[in-house]
Write a protein that holds these residues in place. Structure first.
Motif, PDB file in Angstrom:
ATOM      1  N   GLU A  10      32.438  37.560  44.199  1.00 16.36           N
ATOM      2  CA  GLU A  10      33.521  36.566  44.190  1.00 16.36           C
ATOM      3  C   GLU A  10      34.648  36.976  43.233  1.00 16.36           C
ATOM      4  OE1 GLU A  10      30.246  35.812  44.162  1.00 16.36           O
ATOM      5  OE2 GLU A  10      30.212  34.973  46.200  1.00 16.36           O
ATOM      6  N   GLU A  11      34.296  37.426  42.025  1.00 12.43           N
ATOM      7  CA  GLU A  11      35.374  37.771  41.085  1.00 12.43           C
ATOM      8  C   GLU A  11      36.089  39.057  41.496  1.00 12.43           C
ATOM      9  OE1 GLU A  11      32.219  39.146  37.668  1.00 12.43           O
ATOM     10  OE2 GLU A  11      34.216  38.623  36.951  1.00 12.43           O
ATOM     11  N   LEU A  12      35.398  39.913  42.239  1.00 14.03           N
ATOM     12  CA  LEU A  12      36.037  41.159  42.688  1.00 14.03           C
ATOM     13  C   LEU A  12      36.803  40.979  44.004  1.00 14.03           C
ATOM     14  CD1 LEU A  12      33.288  43.735  41.691  1.00 14.03           C
ATOM     15  CD2 LEU A  12      35.566  43.540  40.697  1.00 14.03           C
ATOM     16  N   THR A  13      36.701  39.810  44.600  1.00 15.91           N
ATOM     17  CA  THR A  13      37.484  39.559  45.824  1.00 15.91           C
ATOM     18  C   THR A  13      38.435  38.380  45.647  1.00 15.91           C
ATOM     19  OG1 THR A  13      35.705  38.193  46.730  1.00 15.91           O
ATOM     20  CG2 THR A  13      35.754  40.493  47.412  1.00 15.91           C
ATOM     21  N   PHE A  14      38.361  37.715  44.482  1.00 14.82           N
ATOM     22  CA  PHE A  14      39.244  36.569  44.267  1.00 14.82           C
ATOM     23  C   PHE A  14      40.698  37.040  44.189  1.00 14.82           C
ATOM     24  CE2 PHE A  14      41.807  33.863  41.518  1.00 14.82           C
ATOM     25  CZ  PHE A  14      41.720  32.674  42.214  1.00 14.82           C
ATOM     26  N   HIS A  57      41.230  40.882  36.850  1.00  8.10           N
ATOM     27  CA  HIS A  57      42.467  40.306  37.384  1.00  8.10           C
ATOM     28  C   HIS A  57      42.536  40.478  38.896  1.00  8.10           C
ATOM     29  CE1 HIS A  57      45.205  40.078  33.588  1.00  8.10           C
ATOM     30  NE2 HIS A  57      44.034  39.520  33.407  1.00  8.10           N
ATOM     31  N   SER A  58      42.116  41.655  39.370  1.00 11.55           N
ATOM     32  CA  SER A  58      42.224  41.925  40.802  1.00 11.55           C
ATOM     33  C   SER A  58      41.271  43.049  41.179  1.00 11.55           C
ATOM     34  CB  SER A  58      43.670  42.333  41.131  1.00 11.55           C
ATOM     35  OG  SER A  58      43.796  42.604  42.509  1.00 11.55           O
ATOM     36  N   GLY A  59      40.507  42.813  42.236  1.00 12.56           N
ATOM     37  CA  GLY A  59      39.646  43.862  42.773  1.00 12.56           C
ATOM     38  C   GLY A  59      40.121  44.180  44.181  1.00 12.56           C
ATOM     39  N   TYR A  60      39.376  43.692  45.170  1.00 12.70           N
ATOM     40  CA  TYR A  60      39.773  43.923  46.565  1.00 12.70           C
ATOM     41  C   TYR A  60      41.019  43.128  46.930  1.00 12.70           C
ATOM     42  CZ  TYR A  60      39.739  43.553  51.649  1.00 12.70           C
ATOM     43  OH  TYR A  60      40.103  43.559  52.966  1.00 12.70           O
ATOM     44  N   ARG A  61      41.904  43.780  47.659  1.00 14.51           N
ATOM     45  CA  ARG A  61      43.054  43.079  48.244  1.00 14.51           C
ATOM     46  C   ARG A  61      43.172  43.496  49.704  1.00 14.51           C
ATOM     47  NH1 ARG A  61      46.206  44.248  43.022  1.00 14.51           N
ATOM     48  NH2 ARG A  61      47.218  45.972  44.071  1.00 14.51           N
ATOM     49  N   SER A  62      43.087  42.532  50.612  1.00 10.56           N
ATOM     50  CA  SER A  62      43.306  42.849  52.023  1.00 10.56           C
ATOM     51  C   SER A  62      44.743  43.334  52.184  1.00 10.56           C
ATOM     52  CB  SER A  62      43.080  41.598  52.880  1.00 10.56           C
ATOM     53  OG  SER A  62      44.080  40.629  52.610  1.00 10.56           O
ATOM     54  N   ALA A  63      45.040  43.991  53.300  1.00 15.73           N
ATOM     55  CA  ALA A  63      46.379  44.551  53.501  1.00 15.73           C
ATOM     56  C   ALA A  63      47.454  43.477  53.345  1.00 15.73           C
ATOM     57  CB  ALA A  63      46.466  45.211  54.879  1.00 15.73           C
ATOM     58  N   GLU A  64      47.192  42.291  53.886  1.00 15.06           N
ATOM     59  CA  GLU A  64      48.241  41.259  53.807  1.00 15.06           C
ATOM     60  C   GLU A  64      48.377  40.702  52.394  1.00 15.06           C
ATOM     61  OE1 GLU A  64      47.607  38.076  56.553  1.00 15.06           O
ATOM     62  OE2 GLU A  64      45.467  37.892  56.151  1.00 15.06           O
ATOM     63  N   VAL A  65      47.268  40.609  51.681  1.00 19.60           N
ATOM     64  CA  VAL A  65      47.352  40.155  50.287  1.00 19.60           C
ATOM     65  C   VAL A  65      48.080  41.213  49.462  1.00 19.60           C
ATOM     66  CG1 VAL A  65      46.005  39.674  48.196  1.00 19.60           C
ATOM     67  CG2 VAL A  65      45.310  38.678  50.385  1.00 19.60           C
ATOM     68  N   CYS A  78      42.948  48.109  48.391  1.00 21.97           N
ATOM     69  CA  CYS A  78      42.772  47.717  49.802  1.00 21.97           C
ATOM     70  C   CYS A  78      41.463  48.237  50.386  1.00 21.97           C
ATOM     71  CB  CYS A  78      43.939  48.210  50.648  1.00 21.97           C
ATOM     72  SG  CYS A  78      45.488  47.461  50.171  1.00 21.97           S
ATOM     73  N   ARG A  79      40.855  49.217  49.731  1.00 18.36           N
ATOM     74  CA  ARG A  79      39.561  49.723  50.201  1.00 18.36           C
ATOM     75  C   ARG A  79      38.425  49.219  49.306  1.00 18.36           C
ATOM     76  NH1 ARG A  79      40.786  55.423  49.404  1.00 18.36           N
ATOM     77  NH2 ARG A  79      42.760  54.687  48.576  1.00 18.36           N
ATOM     78  N   GLY A  80      38.765  48.343  48.383  1.00 18.97           N
ATOM     79  CA  GLY A  80      37.745  47.841  47.462  1.00 18.97           C
ATOM     80  C   GLY A  80      37.302  48.907  46.476  1.00 18.97           C
ATOM     81  N   LEU A  81      38.224  49.811  46.140  1.00 18.29           N
ATOM     82  CA  LEU A  81      37.877  50.922  45.248  1.00 18.29           C
ATOM     83  C   LEU A  81      38.596  50.838  43.903  1.00 18.29           C
ATOM     84  CD1 LEU A  81      37.797  53.926  47.765  1.00 18.29           C
ATOM     85  CD2 LEU A  81      35.871  53.025  46.428  1.00 18.29           C
ATOM     86  N   ALA A  82      39.117  49.676  43.576  1.00 19.04           N
ATOM     87  CA  ALA A  82      39.848  49.566  42.308  1.00 19.04           C
ATOM     88  C   ALA A  82      39.631  48.214  41.666  1.00 19.04           C
ATOM     89  CB  ALA A  82      41.337  49.801  42.539  1.00 19.04           C
ATOM     90  N   CYS A  83      39.841  48.182  40.364  1.00 22.80           N
ATOM     91  CA  CYS A  83      39.695  46.953  39.598  1.00 22.80           C
ATOM     92  C   CYS A  83      40.758  46.923  38.504  1.00 22.80           C
ATOM     93  CB  CYS A  83      38.293  46.898  38.981  1.00 22.80           C
ATOM     94  SG  CYS A  83      37.972  45.411  38.025  1.00 22.80           S
TER      95      CYS A  83
END
Ligand SMILES: [Zn+2]
Length: 148
Positions: A10-14, A57-65, A78-83
């Motif tokens: 949840e915190e990595l996709t919020f 602060h930010s993990g995964y971001r979909s393309a639109e986000v 966008c690939r869930g490879l960063a934090c």
């Protein structure tokens, strides 16, 4: 859902922007796998920083986000490879970035940004560039190295 000792999916996709703008930020399975690797790297960073709490602060971001927050198209987020994170109980983002830089923790990119630290991993099977950069403001160019 816990994906490592101290980090949850949840915190990595919020995404505050996703919530505010009503955008979908649901990770697909490969992204969840990647976020597991990010969480493992973040556990190593957490240990390095003396087991102090880390605020993501930010993990995964979909393309639109990602588009909504002005992220670069090729962003590892966008690939869930960063934090993007801070650890204020350890120190400033610059202190956190310097400690990570001096460690043997594997990362593809370490970026000292204006207010947080970005850690990006290479795609599974690719070599880590271990590139360190500083970005002082939203419009600034990336400078080589960690520059406090
Ligand atoms: Zn980032």
């Amino acid at each position: 859902m816990t994906i490592s000792e101290h980090f949850t999916l949840e915190e990595l996709t919020f995404s505050e922007a996703a919530t505010r703008l009503g955008l979908d930020n649901t990770p697909i399975p490969i992204v969840i796998t990647n976020l597991g690797r990010v969480a493992a790297a973040m556990e190593r960073i957490r240990t390095l920083l003396g087991d102090k709490p880390i605020v993501v602060h930010s993990g995964y971001r979909s393309a639109e986000v990602n588009r909504a927050v002005g992220g670069v198209v090729t962003s590892a987020h966008c690939r869930g490879l960063a934090c993007d994170f801070v650890c204020s109980a350890f120190g400033t983002p610059a202190e956190v970035a310097l400690a990570t830089l001096k460690s043997d923790i594997e990362y593809d990119q370490l970026i000292l940004e204006y207010g947080w630290v970005h850690v990006g991993l290479a795609q599974e099977g690719l070599l880590c560039r271990r590139e360190a950069l500083t970005k002082r403001s939203p419009g600034a160019a990336y400078e080589s190295g960690i520059r406090a």
